[in-house]
Enzyme design. Structure first.
Site, short mmCIF file in Angstrom:
data_model
loop_
_atom_site.label_atom_id
_atom_site.label_comp_id
_atom_site.label_asym_id
_atom_site.label_seq_id
_atom_site.Cartn_x
_atom_site.Cartn_y
_atom_site.Cartn_z
N LYS A 209 0.84 -1.22 0.00
CA LYS A 209 0.00 0.00 0.00
C LYS A 209 0.87 1.26 0.00
O LYS A 209 0.63 2.19 -0.75
CB LYS A 209 -0.93 0.02 1.23
CG LYS A 209 -1.82 -1.21 1.37
CD LYS A 209 -2.71 -1.15 2.59
CE LYS A 209 -1.99 -1.10 3.92
NZ LYS A 209 -1.20 -2.32 4.25
N ARG B 61 11.68 -5.95 4.39
CA ARG B 61 11.53 -4.48 4.21
C ARG B 61 12.59 -3.71 4.99
O ARG B 61 12.91 -4.03 6.12
CB ARG B 61 10.14 -4.03 4.69
CG ARG B 61 10.01 -2.52 4.66
CD ARG B 61 8.59 -2.04 4.77
NE ARG B 61 7.90 -2.59 5.91
CZ ARG B 61 6.59 -2.46 6.10
NH1 ARG B 61 5.85 -1.82 5.21
NH2 ARG B 61 6.01 -2.98 7.15
N ARG C 60 11.67 -1.92 10.64
CA ARG C 60 10.61 -1.56 11.59
C ARG C 60 10.50 -2.62 12.69
O ARG C 60 10.60 -3.82 12.42
CB ARG C 60 9.26 -1.44 10.86
CG ARG C 60 9.05 -0.06 10.27
CD ARG C 60 7.85 0.04 9.37
NE ARG C 60 6.61 -0.54 9.86
CZ ARG C 60 5.46 -0.47 9.20
NH1 ARG C 60 5.39 0.18 8.04
NH2 ARG C 60 4.37 -1.02 9.68
N ARG D 194 -0.31 -8.66 13.85
CA ARG D 194 -0.75 -7.63 12.88
C ARG D 194 -1.71 -8.25 11.86
O ARG D 194 -2.71 -7.64 11.49
CB ARG D 194 0.46 -7.04 12.14
CG ARG D 194 1.28 -6.12 13.01
CD ARG D 194 2.59 -5.76 12.34
NE ARG D 194 2.42 -4.94 11.16
CZ ARG D 194 3.37 -4.76 10.24
NH1 ARG D 194 4.54 -5.34 10.36
NH2 ARG D 194 3.13 -3.99 9.21
P1 AP5 Z 1 4.89 -1.60 1.71
O1 AP5 Z 1 4.51 -0.76 0.54
O2 AP5 Z 1 5.69 -0.97 2.79
O3 AP5 Z 1 3.58 -2.34 2.30
P2 AP5 Z 1 2.35 -1.78 3.14
O4 AP5 Z 1 1.13 -2.43 2.62
O5 AP5 Z 1 2.38 -0.28 3.17
O6 AP5 Z 1 2.72 -2.41 4.55
P3 AP5 Z 1 2.66 -1.80 6.03
O7 AP5 Z 1 3.34 -2.85 6.88
O8 AP5 Z 1 3.23 -0.42 6.10
O9 AP5 Z 1 1.17 -1.77 6.31
P4 AP5 Z 1 0.49 -1.75 7.68
O10 AP5 Z 1 -0.88 -1.42 7.26
O11 AP5 Z 1 0.64 -2.95 8.51
O12 AP5 Z 1 1.34 -0.66 8.51
P5 AP5 Z 1 1.05 0.84 8.91
O13 AP5 Z 1 2.32 1.56 8.82
O14 AP5 Z 1 -0.16 1.36 8.18
O15 AP5 Z 1 5.67 -2.89 1.13
C1 AP5 Z 1 6.16 -3.90 2.00
C2 AP5 Z 1 7.48 -4.44 1.43
O16 AP5 Z 1 7.21 -5.10 0.19
C3 AP5 Z 1 8.54 -3.37 1.12
O17 AP5 Z 1 9.79 -3.91 1.41
C4 AP5 Z 1 8.40 -3.13 -0.39
O18 AP5 Z 1 9.62 -2.73 -0.99
C5 AP5 Z 1 7.96 -4.51 -0.87
N1 AP5 Z 1 7.06 -4.44 -2.02
C6 AP5 Z 1 6.01 -3.59 -2.19
N2 AP5 Z 1 5.38 -3.85 -3.36
C7 AP5 Z 1 6.05 -4.90 -3.91
C8 AP5 Z 1 5.88 -5.64 -5.12
N3 AP5 Z 1 4.88 -5.36 -5.99
N4 AP5 Z 1 6.73 -6.66 -5.38
C9 AP5 Z 1 7.72 -6.97 -4.52
N5 AP5 Z 1 7.95 -6.30 -3.35
C10 AP5 Z 1 7.12 -5.29 -3.06
O19 AP5 Z 1 0.60 0.70 10.44
C11 AP5 Z 1 1.51 0.38 11.47
C12 AP5 Z 1 0.78 0.35 12.80
O20 AP5 Z 1 0.24 1.65 13.13
C13 AP5 Z 1 -0.44 -0.59 12.87
O21 AP5 Z 1 -0.08 -1.93 13.14
C14 AP5 Z 1 -1.27 0.06 14.00
O22 AP5 Z 1 -0.75 -0.27 15.26
C15 AP5 Z 1 -1.05 1.56 13.76
N6 AP5 Z 1 -2.06 2.13 12.87
C16 AP5 Z 1 -1.84 2.73 11.65
N7 AP5 Z 1 -2.99 3.14 11.11
C17 AP5 Z 1 -3.98 2.81 11.99
C18 AP5 Z 1 -5.39 2.96 11.96
N8 AP5 Z 1 -6.01 3.52 10.93
N9 AP5 Z 1 -6.10 2.48 13.03
C19 AP5 Z 1 -5.48 1.91 14.09
N10 AP5 Z 1 -4.13 1.73 14.18
C20 AP5 Z 1 -3.39 2.17 13.13
#
Ligand code: AP5
Length: 231
Positions: free
Chosen positions: A24, A138, A171, A182
Protein backbone atom coordinates in the site's frame (compact mmCIF):
# COMPACT_ATOMS: atom_id res chain seq x y z
CA UNK A 1 -10.04 22.19 3.98
CA UNK A 2 -11.50 25.67 3.33
CA UNK A 3 -14.85 25.04 1.62
CA UNK A 4 -15.08 28.60 0.26
CA UNK A 5 -11.79 28.28 -1.61
CA UNK A 6 -12.35 24.71 -2.80
CA UNK A 7 -11.62 24.20 -6.49
CA UNK A 8 -14.54 22.94 -8.56
CA UNK A 9 -12.72 20.11 -10.37
CA UNK A 10 -13.32 16.48 -9.39
CA UNK A 11 -11.41 15.80 -6.20
CA UNK A 12 -9.78 12.56 -5.32
CA UNK A 13 -10.43 10.62 -2.10
CA UNK A 14 -8.62 7.30 -2.50
CA UNK A 15 -8.32 4.60 0.15
CA UNK A 16 -5.76 1.78 -0.07
CA UNK A 17 -7.05 -1.23 1.81
CA UNK A 18 -5.10 -4.43 2.32
CA UNK A 19 -3.06 -6.53 4.74
CA UNK A 20 0.27 -5.45 6.23
CA UNK A 21 3.00 -5.64 3.61
CA UNK A 22 0.63 -5.75 0.65
CA UNK A 23 2.43 -2.79 -0.95
CA UNK A 24 0.00 0.00 0.00
CA UNK A 25 2.71 2.46 1.01
CA UNK A 26 4.83 1.75 -2.08
CA UNK A 27 1.86 2.34 -4.39
CA UNK A 28 0.33 5.23 -2.42
CA UNK A 29 3.53 7.27 -2.81
CA UNK A 30 3.44 6.72 -6.58
CA UNK A 31 -0.25 7.50 -7.07
CA UNK A 32 -0.16 10.57 -4.80
CA UNK A 33 2.87 11.97 -6.67
CA UNK A 34 1.21 11.34 -10.03
CA UNK A 35 -2.06 13.00 -8.98
CA UNK A 36 -0.41 15.88 -7.05
CA UNK A 37 -2.23 15.12 -3.79
CA UNK A 38 -0.78 14.15 -0.38
CA UNK A 39 -0.11 10.57 0.68
CA UNK A 40 -1.67 10.19 4.12
CA UNK A 41 -0.31 7.16 5.97
CA UNK A 42 -1.64 6.88 9.52
CA UNK A 43 1.20 4.43 10.25
CA UNK A 44 3.79 7.03 9.18
CA UNK A 45 2.00 9.70 11.24
CA UNK A 46 2.10 7.50 14.35
CA UNK A 47 5.77 6.57 13.75
CA UNK A 48 6.54 10.29 13.54
CA UNK A 49 4.74 10.85 16.88
CA UNK A 50 6.71 7.96 18.41
CA UNK A 51 9.98 9.42 17.13
CA UNK A 52 9.11 12.88 18.47
CA UNK A 53 8.03 11.28 21.78
CA UNK A 54 4.71 13.19 21.83
CA UNK A 55 1.86 12.21 24.15
CA UNK A 56 0.10 10.52 21.21
CA UNK A 57 3.33 8.70 20.34
CA UNK A 58 3.70 7.43 23.91
CA UNK A 59 0.13 6.07 23.81
CA UNK A 60 0.52 4.47 20.37
CA UNK A 61 4.02 2.98 20.73
CA UNK A 62 3.30 -0.12 22.88
CA UNK A 63 0.19 -0.93 20.81
CA UNK A 64 2.08 -0.67 17.52
CA UNK A 65 5.00 -2.69 18.79
CA UNK A 66 2.60 -5.45 19.88
CA UNK A 67 0.87 -5.46 16.48
CA UNK A 68 -2.53 -4.15 17.66
CA UNK A 69 -4.61 -1.23 16.42
CA UNK A 70 -4.48 2.20 18.04
CA UNK A 71 -7.91 3.16 19.49
CA UNK A 72 -10.29 4.77 17.01
CA UNK A 73 -10.65 8.08 18.87
CA UNK A 74 -6.88 8.69 18.74
CA UNK A 75 -6.70 7.81 15.04
CA UNK A 76 -9.73 9.92 14.13
CA UNK A 77 -8.48 12.99 16.02
CA UNK A 78 -5.12 12.78 14.26
CA UNK A 79 -6.72 12.32 10.81
CA UNK A 80 -9.22 15.16 11.32
CA UNK A 81 -6.33 17.50 12.16
CA UNK A 82 -4.36 16.42 9.11
CA UNK A 83 -7.33 16.95 6.77
CA UNK A 84 -7.61 20.59 7.87
CA UNK A 85 -4.36 21.36 6.07
CA UNK A 86 -4.65 23.17 2.78
CA UNK A 87 -2.82 20.52 0.77
CA UNK A 88 -5.86 18.23 1.18
CA UNK A 89 -8.21 20.52 -0.76
CA UNK A 90 -7.79 18.65 -4.05
CA UNK A 91 -7.82 15.25 -2.40
CA UNK A 92 -5.55 12.64 -0.83
CA UNK A 93 -4.53 9.01 -0.91
CA UNK A 94 -5.14 7.24 2.40
CA UNK A 95 -2.82 4.36 3.20
CA UNK A 96 -3.76 2.28 6.26
CA UNK A 97 -6.87 4.30 7.10
CA UNK A 98 -9.68 3.52 7.74
CA UNK A 99 -9.00 0.22 9.48
CA UNK A 100 -12.19 -0.36 11.48
CA UNK A 101 -15.89 0.09 10.76
CA UNK A 102 -16.20 3.12 13.12
CA UNK A 103 -13.24 4.76 11.33
CA UNK A 104 -14.90 4.12 7.96
CA UNK A 105 -18.25 5.53 9.13
CA UNK A 106 -16.58 8.65 10.48
CA UNK A 107 -14.52 9.14 7.33
CA UNK A 108 -17.72 8.90 5.26
CA UNK A 109 -19.19 11.77 7.32
CA UNK A 110 -16.06 13.89 6.94
CA UNK A 111 -15.98 13.35 3.16
CA UNK A 112 -19.68 14.24 2.84
CA UNK A 113 -19.24 17.40 4.97
CA UNK A 114 -16.48 18.57 2.67
CA UNK A 115 -18.29 17.72 -0.55
CA UNK A 116 -16.03 14.84 -1.57
CA UNK A 117 -18.65 12.24 -2.41
CA UNK A 118 -17.80 8.56 -2.21
CA UNK A 119 -14.16 7.44 -1.91
CA UNK A 120 -12.39 5.21 -4.43
CA UNK A 121 -11.28 2.11 -2.54
CA UNK A 122 -8.45 -0.04 -3.90
CA UNK A 123 -8.27 -3.46 -2.28
CA UNK A 124 -4.81 -5.10 -2.46
CA UNK A 125 -5.09 -8.88 -2.80
CA UNK A 126 -1.93 -10.86 -1.98
CA UNK A 127 -1.27 -14.22 -0.30
CA UNK A 128 0.28 -14.84 3.12
CA UNK A 129 3.63 -16.22 1.91
CA UNK A 130 4.26 -13.10 -0.17
CA UNK A 131 3.22 -10.88 2.77
CA UNK A 132 5.80 -12.61 5.01
CA UNK A 133 8.49 -12.30 2.35
CA UNK A 134 7.77 -8.60 1.88
CA UNK A 135 7.60 -7.68 5.57
CA UNK A 136 10.67 -9.56 6.74
CA UNK A 137 12.78 -8.06 3.92
CA UNK A 138 11.53 -4.48 4.21
CA UNK A 139 13.99 -1.71 5.05
CA UNK A 140 13.02 1.93 5.52
CA UNK A 141 14.64 5.36 5.50
CA UNK A 142 13.84 7.30 8.67
CA UNK A 143 14.57 10.64 7.00
CA UNK A 144 12.67 10.53 3.70
CA UNK A 145 10.35 7.53 4.32
CA UNK A 146 11.58 5.63 1.23
CA UNK A 147 10.62 1.96 1.26
CA UNK A 148 13.08 -0.73 0.12
CA UNK A 149 13.20 -4.50 0.08
CA UNK A 150 16.42 -6.45 0.61
CA UNK A 151 15.80 -8.56 -2.50
CA UNK A 152 12.99 -7.14 -4.66
CA UNK A 153 13.83 -3.43 -4.32
CA UNK A 154 17.32 -3.08 -2.84
CA UNK A 155 19.11 0.26 -2.48
CA UNK A 156 22.16 0.83 -4.69
CA UNK A 157 24.46 0.52 -1.64
CA UNK A 158 23.28 -2.08 0.91
CA UNK A 159 21.78 -0.44 4.02
CA UNK A 160 21.98 3.13 2.65
CA UNK A 161 19.11 5.25 1.27
CA UNK A 162 19.53 6.15 -2.43
CA UNK A 163 17.84 9.54 -1.89
CA UNK A 164 19.73 11.01 1.07
CA UNK A 165 22.47 8.59 2.18
CA UNK A 166 20.79 7.84 5.54
CA UNK A 167 21.20 4.46 7.20
CA UNK A 168 18.19 2.21 6.58
CA UNK A 169 16.37 0.51 9.46
CA UNK A 170 13.97 -2.38 10.00
CA UNK A 171 10.61 -1.56 11.59
CA UNK A 172 10.16 -3.06 15.09
CA UNK A 173 6.80 -4.47 13.99
CA UNK A 174 8.36 -6.30 11.03
CA UNK A 175 9.75 -8.99 13.34
CA UNK A 176 8.21 -12.46 12.92
CA UNK A 177 6.67 -12.31 16.45
CA UNK A 178 4.74 -9.12 15.65
CA UNK A 179 3.69 -9.98 12.09
CA UNK A 180 1.25 -12.66 13.40
CA UNK A 181 -0.72 -10.27 15.66
CA UNK A 182 -0.75 -7.63 12.88
CA UNK A 183 -2.28 -10.13 10.46
CA UNK A 184 -4.82 -11.19 13.11
CA UNK A 185 -5.79 -7.53 13.65
CA UNK A 186 -6.20 -7.11 9.90
CA UNK A 187 -8.45 -10.16 9.46
CA UNK A 188 -10.59 -9.41 12.54
CA UNK A 189 -10.94 -5.63 12.40
CA UNK A 190 -10.05 -4.40 8.91
CA UNK A 191 -11.14 -7.09 6.47
CA UNK A 192 -14.86 -6.41 7.19
CA UNK A 193 -14.28 -3.09 5.37
CA UNK A 194 -13.95 -5.04 2.11
CA UNK A 195 -17.63 -5.98 2.28
CA UNK A 196 -18.58 -2.55 3.65
CA UNK A 197 -17.11 -0.77 0.62
CA UNK A 198 -18.02 -3.49 -1.88
CA UNK A 199 -21.68 -3.10 -0.84
CA UNK A 200 -21.38 0.63 -1.58
CA UNK A 201 -20.09 -0.20 -5.09
CA UNK A 202 -16.85 1.74 -4.61
CA UNK A 203 -14.29 -1.06 -4.19
CA UNK A 204 -11.91 -2.37 -6.85
CA UNK A 205 -9.84 -5.52 -6.22
CA UNK A 206 -6.34 -5.48 -7.60
CA UNK A 207 -3.89 -8.37 -7.84
CA UNK A 208 -1.00 -7.04 -5.73
CA UNK A 209 1.41 -9.97 -6.07
CA UNK A 210 3.02 -8.76 -9.31
CA UNK A 211 5.98 -6.45 -9.93
CA UNK A 212 5.75 -2.92 -8.51
CA UNK A 213 5.18 -1.34 -11.96
CA UNK A 214 2.55 -3.93 -12.93
CA UNK A 215 0.64 -3.23 -9.71
CA UNK A 216 1.01 0.53 -10.27
CA UNK A 217 -0.64 0.17 -13.71
CA UNK A 218 -3.54 -1.79 -12.18
CA UNK A 219 -3.98 0.90 -9.51
CA UNK A 220 -4.03 3.71 -12.08
CA UNK A 221 -6.50 1.81 -14.27
CA UNK A 222 -8.82 1.16 -11.31
CA UNK A 223 -8.72 4.82 -10.24
CA UNK A 224 -9.36 6.04 -13.79
CA UNK A 225 -12.33 3.67 -14.16
CA UNK A 226 -13.80 4.83 -10.84
CA UNK A 227 -13.32 8.51 -11.77
CA UNK A 228 -15.06 8.13 -15.11
CA UNK A 229 -17.93 6.26 -13.40
CA UNK A 230 -18.29 9.15 -10.94
CA UNK A 231 -18.38 11.91 -13.62
P1 AP5 B 1 4.89 -1.60 1.71
O1 AP5 B 1 4.51 -0.76 0.54
O2 AP5 B 1 5.69 -0.97 2.79
O3 AP5 B 1 3.58 -2.34 2.30
P2 AP5 B 1 2.35 -1.78 3.14
O4 AP5 B 1 1.13 -2.43 2.62
O5 AP5 B 1 2.38 -0.28 3.17
O6 AP5 B 1 2.72 -2.41 4.55
P3 AP5 B 1 2.66 -1.80 6.03
O7 AP5 B 1 3.34 -2.85 6.88
O8 AP5 B 1 3.23 -0.42 6.10
O9 AP5 B 1 1.17 -1.77 6.31
P4 AP5 B 1 0.49 -1.75 7.68
O10 AP5 B 1 -0.88 -1.42 7.26
O11 AP5 B 1 0.64 -2.95 8.51
O12 AP5 B 1 1.34 -0.66 8.51
P5 AP5 B 1 1.05 0.84 8.91
O13 AP5 B 1 2.32 1.56 8.82
O14 AP5 B 1 -0.16 1.36 8.18
O15 AP5 B 1 5.67 -2.89 1.13
C1 AP5 B 1 6.16 -3.90 2.00
C2 AP5 B 1 7.48 -4.44 1.43
O16 AP5 B 1 7.21 -5.10 0.19
C3 AP5 B 1 8.54 -3.37 1.12
O17 AP5 B 1 9.79 -3.91 1.41
C4 AP5 B 1 8.40 -3.13 -0.39
O18 AP5 B 1 9.62 -2.73 -0.99
C5 AP5 B 1 7.96 -4.51 -0.87
N1 AP5 B 1 7.06 -4.44 -2.02
C6 AP5 B 1 6.01 -3.59 -2.19
N2 AP5 B 1 5.38 -3.85 -3.36
C7 AP5 B 1 6.05 -4.90 -3.91
C8 AP5 B 1 5.88 -5.64 -5.12
N3 AP5 B 1 4.88 -5.36 -5.99
N4 AP5 B 1 6.73 -6.66 -5.38
C9 AP5 B 1 7.72 -6.97 -4.52
N5 AP5 B 1 7.95 -6.30 -3.35
C10 AP5 B 1 7.12 -5.29 -3.06
O19 AP5 B 1 0.60 0.70 10.44
C11 AP5 B 1 1.51 0.38 11.47
C12 AP5 B 1 0.78 0.35 12.80
O20 AP5 B 1 0.24 1.65 13.13
C13 AP5 B 1 -0.44 -0.59 12.87
O21 AP5 B 1 -0.08 -1.93 13.14
C14 AP5 B 1 -1.27 0.06 14.00
O22 AP5 B 1 -0.75 -0.27 15.26
C15 AP5 B 1 -1.05 1.56 13.76
N6 AP5 B 1 -2.06 2.13 12.87
C16 AP5 B 1 -1.84 2.73 11.65
N7 AP5 B 1 -2.99 3.14 11.11
C17 AP5 B 1 -3.98 2.81 11.99
C18 AP5 B 1 -5.39 2.96 11.96
N8 AP5 B 1 -6.01 3.52 10.93
N9 AP5 B 1 -6.10 2.48 13.03
C19 AP5 B 1 -5.48 1.91 14.09
N10 AP5 B 1 -4.13 1.73 14.18
C20 AP5 B 1 -3.39 2.17 13.13
Amino acid sequence: MDDAKRPQQLRLAVIFLGPPGAGKGTQAKKLAAKCGVPHLSTGDMFREHVMQDTELGRLAKPIMHAGGLVPDELVLGMVADRLKRQDCERGFVFDGFPRTLPQADQLGKILAEHGFGKPIVIHFVVDRDEILRRLTGRRMCRDCGAIYHQYSNPPRVPGICDNDGSTLYQRVDDSEEVIGPRLDAFFKQTEPLVKYYRDQGVLADIEAAGEVETVARSVRAAVAAAKSKAQ
